[in-house]
Design an enzyme around this catalytic site. Structure first.
Site, PDB file in Angstrom:
ATOM      1  N   HIS A 138      19.169 -15.730  17.591  1.00 10.72           N
ATOM      2  CA  HIS A 138      18.781 -15.184  18.883  1.00 10.72           C
ATOM      3  C   HIS A 138      17.263 -15.036  18.952  1.00 10.72           C
ATOM      4  CE1 HIS A 138      23.069 -14.105  19.192  1.00 10.72           C
ATOM      5  NE2 HIS A 138      22.846 -14.061  20.491  1.00 10.72           N
ATOM      6  N   LYS A 142      15.816  -9.356  20.286  1.00  9.21           N
ATOM      7  CA  LYS A 142      17.157  -8.789  20.141  1.00  9.21           C
ATOM      8  C   LYS A 142      17.154  -7.747  19.023  1.00  9.21           C
ATOM      9  CE  LYS A 142      22.055 -10.029  19.792  1.00  9.21           C
ATOM     10  NZ  LYS A 142      22.389  -9.212  20.978  1.00  9.21           N
TER      11      LYS A 142
END
Length: 260
Positions: A138, A142
């Protein structure tokens, strides 16, 4: 579908994407809440809302849900990283006749991916030469690690394979695989304790989300992958969830909405 008045809890990148999807679907945005003060300042519009969609942060999501319950507002929760409080929240939901739909991922494609992963895992349980592993990548913003979707994937595999009894987060000690390189370059899965599925997390640039389920033997590697191209799929799923939740009572997930 009737027009909904949607309150947005969390107005970061996902909140803005949900807003665009809501307006495209013909709904209205009742208010935008992005800090504790907004709950008070937007209170009148919040009371007139039909549903709240929360993409905030793990540190405040349970308080946000409680505020929604206090107002008897159904809430769709896309924020992850609050599993330790989930049972408590769902118990209150059922006790008070509230409505919540929460999930680690609102992409329809991800849930098709998870269903396929469960089927593949059930086949692989009969093939002990293959070892399971999970990777997720990600963007660097995040906060939770592993991702909620990676944990959901691990739980799905565990539910279909008797030879694993837990998942184990691994250190980031190798480059993540790109879309053009789904097969391990060294032909070796990350090492984990016996009976544990290794889960590796990577945070790179602005990557939206990549999840790999790997089954590797000495002879070959099978890789099942979901790669998000943008946040649009998550936003569209959240709007569908909000539409579906209206009029229902209880604690639900995307699997309940999709019927699998």
């Amino acid at each position: 579908m009737e027009t909904l008045r949607i309150a947005l809890s969390g107005y970061g990148r996902m909140g803005k994407e949900v807003e665009k999807a809501a307006l495209s679907a013909g709904h209205r945005i009742a208010c935008r809440i992005d800090n504790p003060q907004d709950w008070e300042q937007a209170s009148e519009n919040l009371k007139k809302s039909d549903v709240v969609i929360d993409f905030s942060s793990p540190s405040c999501v349970t308080e946000n849900i409680s505020r929604c319950f206090d107002l008897h507002l159904p809430v769709v929760v896309g924020t992850t990283g609050w599993d330790s409080r989930k049972q408590e929240i769902e118990d209150r939901c059922r006790r008070e006749g509230q409505a919540i739909l929460s999930d680690s991922n609102f992409s329809i494609g991800v849930h098709l991916f998870l269903a396929t992963a469960g089927f593949l895992a059930s086949l692989m349980d009969l093939q002990p030469q293959y070892e399971a592993a999970i990777e997720e990548t990600h963007h660097v913003h995040k906060l939770d690690k592993p991702s909620g979707t990676a944990i959901s994937l691990a739980r799905k595999v565990l539910s279909r394979m008797d030879r694993y009894d837990r998942w184990e987060a691994m250190e980031e000690n190798a480059p993540a695989r790109t879309g053009s390189d789904p097969v391990p370059p060294q032909g070796k899965s990350p090492e984990a304790a016996p009976g544990a599925i290794p889960v590796k997390s990577f945070r790179e640039g602005e990557t939206v989300g990549i999840h790999n389920l790997l089954f590797e033997s000495g002879a070959d590697c099978i890789c099942l992958r979901h790669q998000a191209k943008s946040r649009q799929g998550f936003a569209l799923g959240a709007i569908r969830a909000a539409e579906w939740l209206i009029g229902r009572k209880g604690a639900f997930s995307m699997a309940d909405m999709l019927g699998f």
